[in-house]
Design an enzyme around this catalytic site. Structure first.
Site, mmCIF file in Angstrom:
data_model
loop_
_atom_site.group_PDB
_atom_site.id
_atom_site.type_symbol
_atom_site.label_atom_id
_atom_site.label_comp_id
_atom_site.label_asym_id
_atom_site.label_seq_id
_atom_site.Cartn_x
_atom_site.Cartn_y
_atom_site.Cartn_z
ATOM 1 N N ASN A 206 0.817 -1.218 0.000
ATOM 2 C CA ASN A 206 0.000 0.000 0.000
ATOM 3 C C ASN A 206 0.846 1.261 0.000
ATOM 4 O O ASN A 206 0.535 2.229 -0.664
ATOM 5 C CB ASN A 206 -0.916 0.023 1.226
ATOM 6 C CG ASN A 206 -2.268 -0.580 0.913
ATOM 7 O OD1 ASN A 206 -2.609 -0.758 -0.245
ATOM 8 N ND2 ASN A 206 -3.029 -0.899 1.934
ATOM 9 N N GLU A 254 2.541 -20.188 -17.658
ATOM 10 C CA GLU A 254 3.777 -19.615 -18.172
ATOM 11 C C GLU A 254 4.399 -18.630 -17.195
ATOM 12 O O GLU A 254 5.612 -18.489 -17.144
ATOM 13 C CB GLU A 254 3.505 -18.914 -19.504
ATOM 14 C CG GLU A 254 4.025 -19.682 -20.688
ATOM 15 C CD GLU A 254 3.710 -18.995 -21.993
ATOM 16 O OE1 GLU A 254 4.479 -18.129 -22.402
ATOM 17 O OE2 GLU A 254 2.674 -19.318 -22.587
#
Length: 450
Positions: A206, A254
Protein backbone atom coordinates in the site's frame (compact mmCIF):
# COMPACT_ATOMS: atom_id res chain seq x y z
CA UNK A 1 -11.20 -22.45 -23.72
CA UNK A 2 -8.82 -21.62 -20.92
CA UNK A 3 -10.99 -20.10 -18.21
CA UNK A 4 -9.76 -18.33 -15.11
CA UNK A 5 -11.78 -17.96 -11.91
CA UNK A 6 -11.14 -14.93 -9.68
CA UNK A 7 -11.73 -15.30 -5.96
CA UNK A 8 -11.92 -12.13 -3.89
CA UNK A 9 -11.49 -12.54 -0.15
CA UNK A 10 -12.08 -9.94 2.53
CA UNK A 11 -12.41 -6.18 2.25
CA UNK A 12 -9.22 -5.57 0.29
CA UNK A 13 -9.85 -8.44 -2.10
CA UNK A 14 -13.41 -7.35 -2.81
CA UNK A 15 -12.57 -3.68 -3.31
CA UNK A 16 -9.66 -4.41 -5.63
CA UNK A 17 -11.96 -6.73 -7.56
CA UNK A 18 -14.49 -3.92 -7.99
CA UNK A 19 -11.87 -1.77 -9.68
CA UNK A 20 -10.64 -4.67 -11.79
CA UNK A 21 -14.05 -5.64 -13.14
CA UNK A 22 -14.88 -2.00 -13.79
CA UNK A 23 -11.77 -1.87 -15.98
CA UNK A 24 -12.34 -5.24 -17.66
CA UNK A 25 -15.83 -4.14 -18.64
CA UNK A 26 -14.47 -0.95 -20.22
CA UNK A 27 -11.78 -2.93 -22.04
CA UNK A 28 -14.20 -5.47 -23.45
CA UNK A 29 -17.09 -3.11 -24.18
CA UNK A 30 -19.42 -4.63 -21.60
CA UNK A 31 -21.94 -2.33 -19.94
CA UNK A 32 -22.62 -2.39 -16.19
CA UNK A 33 -25.71 -4.53 -16.85
CA UNK A 34 -23.61 -7.23 -18.53
CA UNK A 35 -24.67 -6.60 -22.13
CA UNK A 36 -22.30 -5.53 -24.89
CA UNK A 37 -22.19 -1.90 -25.99
CA UNK A 38 -23.38 -1.09 -29.52
CA UNK A 39 -19.84 -0.33 -30.76
CA UNK A 40 -18.68 -3.63 -29.39
CA UNK A 41 -21.42 -5.58 -31.17
CA UNK A 42 -20.42 -3.94 -34.44
CA UNK A 43 -16.73 -4.74 -33.98
CA UNK A 44 -15.30 -8.01 -35.22
CA UNK A 45 -15.81 -11.03 -33.06
CA UNK A 46 -13.25 -11.64 -30.35
CA UNK A 47 -14.07 -14.31 -27.84
CA UNK A 48 -10.88 -13.84 -25.84
CA UNK A 49 -12.74 -12.49 -22.85
CA UNK A 50 -14.66 -15.73 -22.31
CA UNK A 51 -11.68 -16.66 -20.13
CA UNK A 52 -13.04 -14.17 -17.58
CA UNK A 53 -16.74 -13.89 -18.50
CA UNK A 54 -19.33 -16.57 -19.18
CA UNK A 55 -22.13 -15.83 -21.63
CA UNK A 56 -25.75 -16.57 -20.77
CA UNK A 57 -28.39 -17.66 -23.26
CA UNK A 58 -29.67 -14.13 -23.85
CA UNK A 59 -26.28 -12.58 -24.57
CA UNK A 60 -25.44 -11.30 -21.12
CA UNK A 61 -21.89 -11.66 -19.84
CA UNK A 62 -21.31 -12.71 -16.24
CA UNK A 63 -17.89 -12.48 -14.58
CA UNK A 64 -16.38 -15.78 -13.47
CA UNK A 65 -15.71 -14.44 -10.01
CA UNK A 66 -16.70 -15.09 -6.42
CA UNK A 67 -16.82 -12.54 -3.62
CA UNK A 68 -16.33 -13.93 -0.13
CA UNK A 69 -16.20 -11.94 3.07
CA UNK A 70 -16.96 -12.81 6.66
CA UNK A 71 -18.93 -9.58 7.13
CA UNK A 72 -21.50 -8.15 4.73
CA UNK A 73 -20.69 -4.41 4.47
CA UNK A 74 -18.21 -4.39 1.59
CA UNK A 75 -20.07 -6.90 -0.55
CA UNK A 76 -23.35 -5.11 0.15
CA UNK A 77 -21.86 -2.06 -1.58
CA UNK A 78 -21.40 -4.21 -4.69
CA UNK A 79 -24.90 -5.63 -4.34
CA UNK A 80 -26.34 -2.12 -4.47
CA UNK A 81 -23.67 -0.39 -6.59
CA UNK A 82 -23.39 0.45 -10.28
CA UNK A 83 -22.43 -3.08 -11.24
CA UNK A 84 -25.11 -4.84 -9.19
CA UNK A 85 -26.66 -6.56 -12.20
CA UNK A 86 -23.31 -7.62 -13.65
CA UNK A 87 -22.38 -10.14 -10.98
CA UNK A 88 -24.26 -13.32 -10.21
CA UNK A 89 -25.98 -12.74 -6.84
CA UNK A 90 -25.34 -16.29 -5.66
CA UNK A 91 -21.61 -15.83 -6.12
CA UNK A 92 -21.46 -13.16 -3.44
CA UNK A 93 -21.06 -14.91 -0.15
CA UNK A 94 -20.99 -13.10 3.16
CA UNK A 95 -21.03 -14.12 6.79
CA UNK A 96 -22.55 -12.30 9.74
CA UNK A 97 -19.54 -11.48 11.91
CA UNK A 98 -16.15 -10.36 10.72
CA UNK A 99 -12.76 -11.82 11.54
CA UNK A 100 -11.86 -8.69 13.55
CA UNK A 101 -8.31 -8.54 12.19
CA UNK A 102 -7.60 -11.94 13.64
CA UNK A 103 -6.03 -14.62 11.45
CA UNK A 104 -7.28 -17.36 13.77
CA UNK A 105 -10.90 -16.23 13.39
CA UNK A 106 -10.62 -16.16 9.62
CA UNK A 107 -8.83 -19.50 9.46
CA UNK A 108 -10.40 -21.52 12.24
CA UNK A 109 -13.52 -20.34 14.02
CA UNK A 110 -15.53 -17.99 11.79
CA UNK A 111 -13.98 -19.01 8.48
CA UNK A 112 -14.75 -22.67 9.03
CA UNK A 113 -18.48 -21.99 8.85
CA UNK A 114 -18.29 -20.26 5.47
CA UNK A 115 -15.64 -22.25 3.61
CA UNK A 116 -17.86 -25.09 2.40
CA UNK A 117 -20.38 -22.66 1.01
CA UNK A 118 -17.63 -20.83 -0.89
CA UNK A 119 -16.10 -24.05 -2.23
CA UNK A 120 -19.53 -25.19 -3.33
CA UNK A 121 -19.84 -22.04 -5.46
CA UNK A 122 -16.30 -22.49 -6.78
CA UNK A 123 -17.29 -25.97 -7.89
CA UNK A 124 -20.40 -24.49 -9.51
CA UNK A 125 -18.36 -21.96 -11.51
CA UNK A 126 -15.68 -24.53 -12.33
CA UNK A 127 -18.27 -26.93 -13.73
CA UNK A 128 -19.28 -24.25 -16.22
CA UNK A 129 -15.74 -24.09 -17.58
CA UNK A 130 -14.63 -26.30 -20.43
CA UNK A 131 -10.94 -26.13 -19.60
CA UNK A 132 -10.31 -24.40 -16.28
CA UNK A 133 -6.81 -22.97 -16.27
CA UNK A 134 -6.52 -21.81 -12.70
CA UNK A 135 -7.46 -19.34 -10.00
CA UNK A 136 -6.57 -15.77 -9.18
CA UNK A 137 -6.96 -15.09 -5.47
CA UNK A 138 -7.13 -11.48 -4.27
CA UNK A 139 -6.64 -10.84 -0.58
CA UNK A 140 -4.70 -8.80 1.93
CA UNK A 141 -2.05 -10.00 4.36
CA UNK A 142 -3.02 -7.74 7.22
CA UNK A 143 -6.75 -8.27 7.73
CA UNK A 144 -8.31 -11.22 9.49
CA UNK A 145 -10.45 -12.44 6.60
CA UNK A 146 -7.84 -11.80 3.94
CA UNK A 147 -5.11 -13.58 5.86
CA UNK A 148 -7.02 -16.33 7.64
CA UNK A 149 -9.84 -17.13 5.25
CA UNK A 150 -7.58 -16.48 2.26
CA UNK A 151 -5.12 -19.08 3.55
CA UNK A 152 -7.91 -21.55 4.31
CA UNK A 153 -9.28 -21.14 0.79
CA UNK A 154 -5.85 -21.72 -0.76
CA UNK A 155 -5.41 -24.90 1.28
CA UNK A 156 -8.78 -26.26 0.26
CA UNK A 157 -8.27 -25.36 -3.41
CA UNK A 158 -5.06 -27.38 -3.35
CA UNK A 159 -7.03 -30.38 -2.14
CA UNK A 160 -9.89 -30.02 -4.63
CA UNK A 161 -7.98 -28.74 -7.66
CA UNK A 162 -4.45 -29.93 -7.04
CA UNK A 163 -3.14 -29.56 -10.56
CA UNK A 164 -4.65 -26.16 -11.34
CA UNK A 165 -2.41 -23.21 -10.87
CA UNK A 166 -3.16 -20.59 -8.25
CA UNK A 167 -1.90 -17.03 -8.52
CA UNK A 168 -2.27 -14.63 -5.62
CA UNK A 169 -2.52 -10.88 -5.62
CA UNK A 170 -1.86 -9.91 -2.04
CA UNK A 171 -1.81 -6.54 -0.34
CA UNK A 172 1.26 -6.27 1.83
CA UNK A 173 0.82 -4.24 5.02
CA UNK A 174 2.39 -0.83 4.66
CA UNK A 175 4.45 0.51 7.55
CA UNK A 176 2.95 4.01 7.37
CA UNK A 177 -0.67 3.13 6.73
CA UNK A 178 -1.38 0.25 9.06
CA UNK A 179 -5.03 -0.37 9.84
CA UNK A 180 -4.37 -2.71 12.74
CA UNK A 181 -1.55 -3.41 15.12
CA UNK A 182 -1.49 -7.17 14.53
CA UNK A 183 -0.81 -6.97 10.79
CA UNK A 184 2.68 -8.49 11.17
CA UNK A 185 1.20 -11.53 12.93
CA UNK A 186 -1.49 -12.06 10.30
CA UNK A 187 0.95 -11.56 7.44
CA UNK A 188 3.48 -14.04 8.67
CA UNK A 189 0.86 -16.64 9.58
CA UNK A 190 -0.81 -16.40 6.19
CA UNK A 191 2.49 -16.44 4.29
CA UNK A 192 3.51 -19.57 6.15
CA UNK A 193 0.23 -21.31 5.37
CA UNK A 194 -0.03 -20.34 1.72
CA UNK A 195 3.65 -20.72 0.84
CA UNK A 196 3.26 -24.27 -0.42
CA UNK A 197 -0.18 -23.74 -1.95
CA UNK A 198 0.48 -20.71 -4.13
CA UNK A 199 2.27 -20.98 -7.45
CA UNK A 200 3.02 -17.30 -7.81
CA UNK A 201 2.20 -14.32 -5.58
CA UNK A 202 2.18 -10.75 -6.77
CA UNK A 203 2.59 -8.52 -3.76
CA UNK A 204 1.27 -5.00 -3.67
CA UNK A 205 2.49 -2.71 -0.93
CA UNK A 206 0.00 0.00 0.00
CA UNK A 207 2.73 2.45 0.91
CA UNK A 208 4.44 2.11 -2.46
CA UNK A 209 1.14 2.76 -4.20
CA UNK A 210 0.39 5.75 -1.96
CA UNK A 211 3.75 7.20 -2.97
CA UNK A 212 3.06 6.62 -6.66
CA UNK A 213 -0.32 8.34 -6.35
CA UNK A 214 1.26 11.30 -4.58
CA UNK A 215 4.36 11.64 -6.72
CA UNK A 216 3.30 10.59 -10.21
CA UNK A 217 -0.39 11.47 -10.13
CA UNK A 218 -0.30 14.48 -7.84
CA UNK A 219 -3.06 13.22 -5.54
CA UNK A 220 -2.29 14.75 -2.16
CA UNK A 221 -4.37 12.39 -0.05
CA UNK A 222 -5.02 9.21 -2.00
CA UNK A 223 -8.00 7.12 -0.94
CA UNK A 224 -8.53 3.41 -1.46
CA UNK A 225 -10.30 3.99 -4.75
CA UNK A 226 -7.23 5.77 -6.15
CA UNK A 227 -5.03 2.92 -4.98
CA UNK A 228 -7.33 0.20 -6.29
CA UNK A 229 -7.67 1.77 -9.71
CA UNK A 230 -3.92 1.78 -10.04
CA UNK A 231 -3.73 -1.82 -8.86
CA UNK A 232 -6.48 -2.68 -11.36
CA UNK A 233 -4.36 -1.32 -14.23
CA UNK A 234 -1.54 -3.60 -13.15
CA UNK A 235 -3.78 -6.65 -12.77
CA UNK A 236 -5.31 -5.86 -16.14
CA UNK A 237 -1.87 -5.76 -17.75
CA UNK A 238 -0.91 -9.07 -16.20
CA UNK A 239 -4.14 -10.72 -17.32
CA UNK A 240 -4.39 -8.96 -20.72
CA UNK A 241 -2.58 -11.80 -22.42
CA UNK A 242 -5.26 -14.19 -21.15
CA UNK A 243 -8.12 -11.98 -22.36
CA UNK A 244 -6.91 -10.66 -25.71
CA UNK A 245 -5.03 -12.17 -28.58
CA UNK A 246 -1.52 -10.80 -28.74
CA UNK A 247 1.52 -11.68 -30.73
CA UNK A 248 3.12 -13.28 -27.71
CA UNK A 249 0.58 -14.90 -25.48
CA UNK A 250 1.23 -15.88 -21.94
CA UNK A 251 -1.00 -18.25 -20.03
CA UNK A 252 -1.14 -18.72 -16.27
CA UNK A 253 1.30 -21.61 -16.16
CA UNK A 254 3.78 -19.62 -18.17
CA UNK A 255 4.12 -17.02 -15.42
CA UNK A 256 5.27 -19.75 -13.16
CA UNK A 257 7.58 -21.35 -15.70
CA UNK A 258 9.25 -18.06 -16.47
CA UNK A 259 9.38 -16.44 -13.06
CA UNK A 260 9.73 -19.12 -10.43
CA UNK A 261 13.14 -20.85 -10.30
CA UNK A 262 12.36 -22.67 -7.03
CA UNK A 263 8.87 -23.36 -5.71
CA UNK A 264 9.26 -21.22 -2.59
CA UNK A 265 10.78 -18.24 -4.37
CA UNK A 266 7.56 -17.18 -6.04
CA UNK A 267 7.14 -13.51 -5.15
CA UNK A 268 7.82 -11.42 -8.26
CA UNK A 269 8.23 -7.68 -7.96
CA UNK A 270 5.71 -5.80 -10.09
CA UNK A 271 6.41 -2.47 -11.78
CA UNK A 272 4.19 -0.51 -14.14
CA UNK A 273 4.82 2.39 -16.50
CA UNK A 274 3.86 4.98 -17.55
CA UNK A 275 1.95 6.25 -14.54
CA UNK A 276 1.14 9.83 -15.50
CA UNK A 277 -1.70 12.14 -14.61
CA UNK A 278 -3.87 13.59 -17.34
CA UNK A 279 -2.30 17.02 -16.76
CA UNK A 280 1.23 15.86 -17.58
CA UNK A 281 0.41 13.30 -20.23
CA UNK A 282 0.66 15.70 -23.16
CA UNK A 283 4.29 16.46 -22.36
CA UNK A 284 5.53 12.88 -22.24
CA UNK A 285 6.65 10.90 -25.25
CA UNK A 286 6.28 7.48 -23.60
CA UNK A 287 8.38 5.71 -26.18
CA UNK A 288 8.90 1.97 -25.73
CA UNK A 289 12.46 2.76 -24.68
CA UNK A 290 11.36 5.25 -22.01
CA UNK A 291 8.66 3.14 -20.44
CA UNK A 292 10.93 0.08 -20.42
CA UNK A 293 13.61 2.05 -18.60
CA UNK A 294 11.22 3.51 -16.07
CA UNK A 295 10.13 0.03 -15.02
CA UNK A 296 13.53 -0.38 -13.42
CA UNK A 297 13.16 2.80 -11.40
CA UNK A 298 12.22 2.17 -7.76
CA UNK A 299 9.37 4.70 -8.05
CA UNK A 300 7.34 2.60 -10.45
CA UNK A 301 7.35 -0.52 -8.30
CA UNK A 302 4.47 -1.90 -6.31
CA UNK A 303 6.60 -2.94 -3.32
CA UNK A 304 9.02 -0.76 -1.38
CA UNK A 305 12.40 -2.37 -1.88
CA UNK A 306 15.56 -1.45 -3.73
CA UNK A 307 16.27 -3.81 -6.61
CA UNK A 308 19.75 -2.34 -6.93
CA UNK A 309 20.65 -4.22 -3.75
CA UNK A 310 19.44 -7.52 -5.13
CA UNK A 311 19.94 -9.70 -8.14
CA UNK A 312 17.42 -10.62 -10.76
CA UNK A 313 16.53 -14.25 -11.41
CA UNK A 314 14.00 -13.69 -14.16
CA UNK A 315 12.16 -10.83 -15.78
CA UNK A 316 8.95 -10.66 -17.80
CA UNK A 317 8.02 -7.53 -19.71
CA UNK A 318 4.37 -7.40 -20.72
CA UNK A 319 3.71 -4.64 -23.25
CA UNK A 320 0.33 -3.54 -24.43
CA UNK A 321 -0.90 -1.08 -27.01
CA UNK A 322 1.00 0.42 -29.88
CA UNK A 323 4.19 -1.62 -29.57
CA UNK A 324 6.16 -3.37 -32.30
CA UNK A 325 8.62 -6.18 -31.57
CA UNK A 326 11.48 -4.24 -33.19
CA UNK A 327 11.23 -1.43 -30.61
CA UNK A 328 11.01 -3.95 -27.81
CA UNK A 329 14.17 -5.73 -28.95
CA UNK A 330 16.01 -2.43 -29.08
CA UNK A 331 14.80 -1.44 -25.62
CA UNK A 332 15.79 -4.81 -24.17
CA UNK A 333 19.20 -4.63 -25.83
CA UNK A 334 19.75 -1.24 -24.18
CA UNK A 335 18.61 -2.59 -20.81
CA UNK A 336 21.08 -5.44 -21.05
CA UNK A 337 23.97 -3.02 -21.52
CA UNK A 338 23.06 -1.21 -18.29
CA UNK A 339 25.23 -2.58 -15.53
CA UNK A 340 22.77 -1.66 -12.80
CA UNK A 341 20.59 -4.62 -13.70
CA UNK A 342 22.43 -7.55 -12.22
CA UNK A 343 21.30 -11.10 -12.83
CA UNK A 344 22.32 -14.10 -10.71
CA UNK A 345 25.13 -15.87 -12.45
CA UNK A 346 23.31 -19.19 -12.79
CA UNK A 347 20.67 -17.56 -14.91
CA UNK A 348 21.02 -16.11 -18.40
CA UNK A 349 19.99 -12.47 -18.70
CA UNK A 350 16.80 -13.45 -20.42
CA UNK A 351 13.80 -11.18 -20.65
CA UNK A 352 10.51 -12.90 -21.36
CA UNK A 353 8.43 -10.60 -23.53
CA UNK A 354 4.67 -10.49 -24.02
CA UNK A 355 2.91 -8.12 -26.38
CA UNK A 356 -0.81 -7.46 -26.45
CA UNK A 357 -2.07 -5.03 -29.09
CA UNK A 358 -5.04 -3.83 -27.05
CA UNK A 359 -4.15 -0.34 -25.77
CA UNK A 360 -4.61 0.31 -22.05
CA UNK A 361 -8.05 1.67 -21.17
CA UNK A 362 -8.70 4.17 -18.45
CA UNK A 363 -11.68 4.82 -16.25
CA UNK A 364 -13.56 8.01 -17.22
CA UNK A 365 -12.62 10.81 -14.80
CA UNK A 366 -9.97 8.52 -13.33
CA UNK A 367 -6.52 9.60 -12.19
CA UNK A 368 -4.48 8.00 -14.95
CA UNK A 369 -4.05 9.63 -18.32
CA UNK A 370 -5.03 7.86 -21.51
CA UNK A 371 -1.83 6.49 -23.02
CA UNK A 372 -1.33 4.50 -26.19
CA UNK A 373 1.17 2.05 -24.76
CA UNK A 374 2.13 0.70 -21.37
CA UNK A 375 4.34 -1.97 -19.90
CA UNK A 376 4.11 -4.09 -16.82
CA UNK A 377 7.27 -5.71 -15.55
CA UNK A 378 7.28 -8.82 -13.39
CA UNK A 379 10.72 -9.58 -12.07
CA UNK A 380 11.84 -12.16 -9.59
CA UNK A 381 14.51 -10.36 -7.63
CA UNK A 382 16.20 -11.16 -4.35
CA UNK A 383 15.56 -7.57 -3.23
CA UNK A 384 11.99 -8.43 -2.29
CA UNK A 385 13.41 -10.20 0.75
CA UNK A 386 13.71 -6.70 2.26
CA UNK A 387 9.95 -6.70 2.55
CA UNK A 388 10.05 -9.92 4.55
CA UNK A 389 12.78 -8.76 6.89
CA UNK A 390 10.88 -5.57 7.72
CA UNK A 391 7.84 -7.66 8.55
CA UNK A 392 9.76 -10.21 10.59
CA UNK A 393 11.33 -7.46 12.65
CA UNK A 394 7.91 -6.13 13.67
CA UNK A 395 6.68 -9.63 14.37
CA UNK A 396 9.66 -10.24 16.68
CA UNK A 397 9.12 -7.01 18.61
CA UNK A 398 5.57 -8.01 19.49
CA UNK A 399 6.09 -11.73 19.85
CA UNK A 400 9.02 -11.33 22.23
CA UNK A 401 6.48 -9.89 24.68
CA UNK A 402 3.75 -12.32 23.52
CA UNK A 403 1.60 -9.23 22.87
CA UNK A 404 -1.92 -9.96 21.57
CA UNK A 405 -1.16 -13.67 21.31
CA UNK A 406 -4.04 -14.59 23.64
CA UNK A 407 -6.56 -13.41 21.04
CA UNK A 408 -5.26 -16.01 18.63
CA UNK A 409 -4.96 -18.81 21.17
CA UNK A 410 -8.48 -18.03 22.36
CA UNK A 411 -9.75 -18.81 18.86
CA UNK A 412 -8.30 -22.29 18.96
CA UNK A 413 -4.84 -21.69 17.56
CA UNK A 414 -1.76 -23.15 19.18
CA UNK A 415 1.05 -20.86 20.20
CA UNK A 416 3.48 -23.16 18.46
CA UNK A 417 2.03 -22.08 15.14
CA UNK A 418 3.50 -18.61 15.67
CA UNK A 419 7.05 -19.84 16.10
CA UNK A 420 6.59 -22.35 13.28
CA UNK A 421 5.43 -19.58 10.93
CA UNK A 422 8.27 -17.32 12.02
CA UNK A 423 10.83 -20.07 11.40
CA UNK A 424 9.35 -20.73 7.98
CA UNK A 425 9.72 -17.07 7.10
CA UNK A 426 13.29 -17.02 8.38
CA UNK A 427 13.93 -20.00 6.11
CA UNK A 428 12.38 -18.08 3.21
CA UNK A 429 14.72 -15.15 3.85
CA UNK A 430 17.65 -17.57 3.93
CA UNK A 431 16.48 -19.08 0.64
CA UNK A 432 16.64 -15.63 -0.91
CA UNK A 433 20.12 -15.01 0.51
CA UNK A 434 21.38 -18.31 -0.85
CA UNK A 435 19.99 -17.61 -4.28
CA UNK A 436 21.69 -14.22 -4.30
CA UNK A 437 25.01 -15.53 -3.03
CA UNK A 438 27.22 -16.09 -6.01
CA UNK A 439 26.68 -19.65 -7.04
CA UNK A 440 30.16 -19.70 -8.55
CA UNK A 441 31.74 -19.85 -5.09
CA UNK A 442 30.08 -23.05 -4.01
CA UNK A 443 30.62 -24.92 -7.24
CA UNK A 444 34.34 -25.71 -7.20
CA UNK A 445 33.76 -29.31 -6.28
CA UNK A 446 30.35 -29.58 -7.83
CA UNK A 447 30.99 -30.64 -11.39
CA UNK A 448 29.01 -33.82 -10.84
CA UNK A 449 25.76 -31.85 -10.82
CA UNK A 450 25.77 -31.13 -14.54
Amino acid sequence: MREVISLNVGQAGCQIANSCWELYCLEHGIQPDGYLTEERKAAEDDDGFSTFFSETGNGKYVPRTIYADLEPNVVDEVRTGTYRSLFHPELMITGKEDASNNYARGHYTVGKELIDQVLDKVRHVADNCSGLQGFLVFHSFGGGTGSGFGALLMERLSVDYGKKCKLEFCVYPAPQVATSVVEPYNSILTTHTTLEHSDCSFMVDNEAIYDICRRNLGIERPNYENLNRLIAQVVSSITASLRFDGSLNVDLNEFQTNLVPYPRIHFPLVAYAPIVSAAKAAHEANSVQEISMSCFEPNSQMVKCDPRNGKYMATCLLYRGDVVPKDVHQAVATLKTKRTIQFVDWCPTGFKIGICYQPPQNVPNGDLAKVNRAVCMLSNTTAIAEAWSALSHKFDLMYSKRAFVHWYVGEGMEEGEFSEAREDLAALERDYEEVAADSAEGDEGGEAEY
